[in-house]
Design an enzyme around this catalytic site. Structure first.
Site, PDB file in Angstrom:
ATOM      1  N   GLU A 286      42.720  44.400  46.314  1.00  0.00           N
ATOM      2  CA  GLU A 286      43.056  43.122  45.672  1.00  0.00           C
ATOM      3  C   GLU A 286      43.378  42.135  46.778  1.00  0.00           C
ATOM      4  O   GLU A 286      44.261  42.390  47.604  1.00  0.00           O
ATOM      5  CB  GLU A 286      44.240  43.319  44.722  1.00  0.00           C
ATOM      6  CG  GLU A 286      43.912  44.244  43.574  1.00  0.00           C
ATOM      7  CD  GLU A 286      42.613  43.885  42.885  1.00  0.00           C
ATOM      8  OE1 GLU A 286      42.435  42.709  42.522  1.00  0.00           O
ATOM      9  OE2 GLU A 286      41.756  44.765  42.742  1.00  0.00           O
ATOM     10  N   CYS A 320      49.413  35.142  45.200  1.00  0.00           N
ATOM     11  CA  CYS A 320      47.947  35.102  45.210  1.00  0.00           C
ATOM     12  C   CYS A 320      47.453  34.249  44.059  1.00  0.00           C
ATOM     13  O   CYS A 320      46.364  33.699  44.106  1.00  0.00           O
ATOM     14  CB  CYS A 320      47.393  36.512  45.125  1.00  0.00           C
ATOM     15  SG  CYS A 320      48.041  37.392  43.716  1.00  0.00           S
TER      16      CYS A 320
HETATM   17  P1  NAP Z   1      47.920  41.236  54.880  1.00  0.00           P
HETATM   18  O1  NAP Z   1      48.283  40.584  56.146  1.00  0.00           O
HETATM   19  O2  NAP Z   1      46.484  41.483  54.603  1.00  0.00           O
HETATM   20  O3  NAP Z   1      48.732  42.615  54.828  1.00  0.00           O
HETATM   21  C1  NAP Z   1      48.698  43.448  53.698  1.00  0.00           C
HETATM   22  C2  NAP Z   1      48.995  44.866  54.122  1.00  0.00           C
HETATM   23  O4  NAP Z   1      47.932  45.340  54.940  1.00  0.00           O
HETATM   24  C3  NAP Z   1      50.269  45.001  54.946  1.00  0.00           C
HETATM   25  O5  NAP Z   1      50.916  46.194  54.570  1.00  0.00           O
HETATM   26  C4  NAP Z   1      49.727  45.109  56.357  1.00  0.00           C
HETATM   27  O6  NAP Z   1      50.575  45.788  57.238  1.00  0.00           O
HETATM   28  C5  NAP Z   1      48.476  45.909  56.122  1.00  0.00           C
HETATM   29  N1  NAP Z   1      47.485  45.855  57.200  1.00  0.00           N
HETATM   30  C6  NAP Z   1      47.309  44.904  58.136  1.00  0.00           C
HETATM   31  N2  NAP Z   1      46.276  45.228  58.950  1.00  0.00           N
HETATM   32  C7  NAP Z   1      45.780  46.405  58.498  1.00  0.00           C
HETATM   33  C8  NAP Z   1      44.719  47.261  58.894  1.00  0.00           C
HETATM   34  N3  NAP Z   1      43.920  46.968  59.934  1.00  0.00           N
HETATM   35  N4  NAP Z   1      44.498  48.391  58.200  1.00  0.00           N
HETATM   36  C9  NAP Z   1      45.272  48.709  57.144  1.00  0.00           C
HETATM   37  N5  NAP Z   1      46.304  47.946  56.730  1.00  0.00           N
HETATM   38  C10 NAP Z   1      46.546  46.808  57.386  1.00  0.00           C
HETATM   39  O7  NAP Z   1      48.465  40.429  53.611  1.00  0.00           O
HETATM   40  P2  NAP Z   1      49.947  39.894  53.381  1.00  0.00           P
HETATM   41  O8  NAP Z   1      50.191  38.736  54.277  1.00  0.00           O
HETATM   42  O9  NAP Z   1      50.898  41.017  53.378  1.00  0.00           O
HETATM   43  O10 NAP Z   1      49.853  39.385  51.871  1.00  0.00           O
HETATM   44  C11 NAP Z   1      49.359  38.143  51.510  1.00  0.00           C
HETATM   45  C12 NAP Z   1      47.939  38.262  51.004  1.00  0.00           C
HETATM   46  O11 NAP Z   1      47.894  39.141  49.892  1.00  0.00           O
HETATM   47  C13 NAP Z   1      47.386  36.943  50.494  1.00  0.00           C
HETATM   48  O12 NAP Z   1      46.059  36.823  50.907  1.00  0.00           O
HETATM   49  C14 NAP Z   1      47.464  37.108  48.981  1.00  0.00           C
HETATM   50  O13 NAP Z   1      46.560  36.298  48.257  1.00  0.00           O
HETATM   51  C15 NAP Z   1      47.158  38.556  48.824  1.00  0.00           C
HETATM   52  N6  NAP Z   1      47.628  39.079  47.537  1.00  0.00           N
HETATM   53  C16 NAP Z   1      46.698  39.386  46.591  1.00  0.00           C
HETATM   54  C17 NAP Z   1      47.096  39.850  45.353  1.00  0.00           C
HETATM   55  C18 NAP Z   1      46.097  40.191  44.283  1.00  0.00           C
HETATM   56  O14 NAP Z   1      46.476  40.799  43.299  1.00  0.00           O
HETATM   57  N7  NAP Z   1      44.835  39.829  44.442  1.00  0.00           N
HETATM   58  C19 NAP Z   1      48.457  40.005  45.095  1.00  0.00           C
HETATM   59  C20 NAP Z   1      49.382  39.691  46.107  1.00  0.00           C
HETATM   60  C21 NAP Z   1      48.947  39.235  47.322  1.00  0.00           C
HETATM   61  P3  NAP Z   1      51.499  44.986  58.288  1.00  0.00           P
HETATM   62  O15 NAP Z   1      52.516  44.285  57.458  1.00  0.00           O
HETATM   63  O16 NAP Z   1      52.057  46.058  59.126  1.00  0.00           O
HETATM   64  O17 NAP Z   1      50.585  44.052  59.015  1.00  0.00           O
END
Ligand code: NAP
Length: 517
Positions: A286, A320
């Site tokens: 997601e 999001c």
């Molecule tokens: P993010 O930077 O993509 O991080 C999400 C998760 O992925 C974190 O636990 C992060 O760990 C981990 N991660 C980072 N690099 C990775 C890799 N190479 N391999 C595996 N995992 C990795 O996103 P965020 O800033 O936490 O969240 C905001 C985003 O989420 C926005 O784009 C928002 O739109 C989206 N979102 C979508 C929904 C939906 O339902 N569609 C709901 C909520 C949020 P670290 O923290 O250690 O980097």
């Protein structure tokens, strides 16, 4: 008998007793800040000597907690613990697994305000947003528990003479759960409990921004009596532990919520089979959004402005589902814009420990820098109508004034890229059809709202507005479990629906069994 699913009610903080109780919960949580927390692997507590330090974004000098940082060695241990536990857990009947979720829901309900208080301090959610996050987590436990019971019952098949036929949903194996920080309890709970209740075991890598809230969840699942190894807790850098686990040959599925960039990377890495791997990994991802609210010429401007401001600036625009584009019919453009600007100017901002502050800080220093950069881009791409600058505090909190940028082209960067902060682009459309065309012209397709009094226009929006969650004459945030199954199209994800009746199928495989006697 198990009662029908109902959404958890929100807390009314205008009631003096509730207000007092929440202030006390924040004080209690504050007294627990700064502690060190281990990894939990196979029920064992491990330390690594390296720490992820979680801080309060409203006062970055305040340490929320220190969390043992896993590296690939610990990730490997977690994988082996989960693989071992799977051999037992997969045999536990579905209705029995569901009861762990019902127990967890009861524990969360009993600690509702305390859980909300962790999010107030760790990520800057205001009281209502934090309370909503806990309510959603409770809903996921209650909903998925009931869904598992439904899926455990006999499934309808066409009768066939001379054979006994049945179809059963069996688990997949070890799942890697990778949640974001913006719903640090709800989304983490949703993806983890869906995995577990289906009979899978989990390696949970929480967001590095919100490990304290994640640790509360872990403690609740332990208290609910979940057997060791079913849930393994390994905070660590996404780029290290995340990559290691996603690429692991024993990983059967990945449940991810986060940015498009990371989601696509996971999808690509997971698609590459590893030596000895005997399945295709399933990826449930997601991702981001660039959600629009479109407003017709016949709409009450106050109603539209209220929906736009609430959707754009709730939790500082870090949802999001947040509205980041308001697309207004040219006939009411000036009027609605003026009302959005007026409402935005009245929003209160400051540390959200004070319940009267609607807006808190953004999540981190890096988010703060990136949002301010987008605002500078926006000042060139459109006309700054309000906000547009940081709001410094003595504690150095990451506060940014809610920002409205008017007269933005539908193809401008700030109208196309996810900013994930309190920044709204306002776009003018010549007609309803053009408004819909603009709404659909990004790579995302998560949420959207359409305000109109014209039945034909509303029907057109139902057909043409290509988003996973479409709202008519209401704001585009605030999806409820079971009521508004949630998830987006296109680059917003893999088209799943969290909190919906088909969600658990993503965590199972169906086995058809036929016997002739
Ligand atoms: P993010 O930077 O993509 O991080 C999400 C998760 O992925 C974190 O636990 C992060 O760990 C981990 N991660 C980072 N690099 C990775 C890799 N190479 N391999 C595996 N995992 C990795 O996103 P965020 O800033 O936490 O969240 C905001 C985003 O989420 C926005 O784009 C928002 O739109 C989206 N979102 C979508 C929904 C939906 O339902 N569609 C709901 C909520 C949020 P670290 O923290 O250690 O980097």
């Amino acid at each position: 008998m198990l009662t029908e699913f109902r959404n958890e009610p929100f807390t009314d903080f205008s009631q003096p007793d509730n207000e007092k109780a929440m202030a006390a919960a924040i004080a209690r949580v504050r007294s627990q800040l700064g502690k060190q927390h281990p990894l939990v692997v196979g029920g064992e507590r491990l330390e690594t000597g390296n720490w992820i330090v979680s801080t309060n974004p409203a006062a970055p000098g305040e340490v929320i907690g220190k969390f043992a940082r896993a590296g690939s060695a610990e990730a490997e241990m977690a994988m082996q613990a989960a693989a071992k536990a799977f051999q037992e857990w997969k045999r536990v009947p579905g209705h029995e697994r569901a009861r762990y979720l019902f127990k967890a829901a009861a524990l969360m309900r009993a600690r509702k305000l305390e859980l909300a208080a962790w999010m107030v301090l760790e990520i800057g959610k205001n009281w209502a947003e934090a309370d909503g996050d806990v309510a959603e987590a409770i809903d996921f436990c209650e909903f998925y528990g009931r869904e598992m019971i439904r899926l455990s019952q006999g499934q309808p098949l066409t009768p066939y003479a001379g054979e006994e036929n049945e179809l059963v949903y069996i688990p997949l194996g070890v799942g890697i759960v990778i949640p974001p920080w913006n719903f640090p309890l709800a989304i983490l709970t949703g993806m983890t409990t869906a995995s577990i209740v289906c009979g899978n075991t989990v390696v949970l890598k929480p967001s590095s921004e919100t490990p304290a809230t994640a640790f509360q969840f872990l403690s609740i699942m332990e208290e609910a009596g979940l057997p060791p190894g079913v849930l393994n807790f390994v905070p660590g850098a996404g780029s290290e532990v995340g990559d290691y686990l996603v690429g692991h040959r024993q990983t059967r599925f990945i449940a991810f919520t986060g940015s498009k960039e990371v989601g696509l990377r996971i999808n690509e890495l997971a698609a590459r089979p590893q030596k000895g791997q005997i399945w295709i990994k399933r990826v449930i991802a997601e991702m981001g959004g660039k959600d629009a609210i479109i407003v017709d010429r016949d709409v009450d401007p106050d109603l539209a402005a209220e929906g736009i401001a609430a959707s754009a600036f709730g939790f500082q625009g870090q949802k999001c589902s947040a509205c980041s584009r308001a697309i207004l019919h040219k006939d009411i453009y000036d009027q609605v814009l003026a009302k959005v600007v007026e409402r935005t100017g009245k929003l209160t901002m400051g540390p959200v420990e004070d319940r009267h502050n609607f807006l808190g800080p953004v999540s981190s220093k890096s988010a703060y820098g990136s949002i301010l950069q987008y605002i500078e881009v926006g000042k060139k791409e459109g006309r700054l109508a309000t906000g547009g600058e940081p709001a410094p505090t003595p504690e150095g909190g990451f506060f940014i004034k809610p920002t409205v940028i008017a007269d933005v082209s539908p193809t401008a960067r700030i109208a196309q890229e996810e900013i994930f902060g309190p920044v709204l682009s306002v776009i003018k459309a010549d007609s309803w059809s053009q408004a819909l065309e603009f709404a659909n012209n990004t790579e995302f397709g998560l949420t959207g709202a359409a305000y109109s009094r014209n039945r034909r226009h509303l029907e057109q929006a139902r057909q043409e507005f290509h988003v996973g969650n479409l709202y008519l004459n209401r704001k585009c945030t605030g999806a409820l479990v079971g009521v508004h199954p949630f998830g987006g199209f296109n680059m917003s994800g893999t088209d799943s629906k969290g909190g919906g009746r088909d969600y658990l199928l993503l965590f199972t495989q169906a086995k058809a069994i036929s016997e002739r006697y």
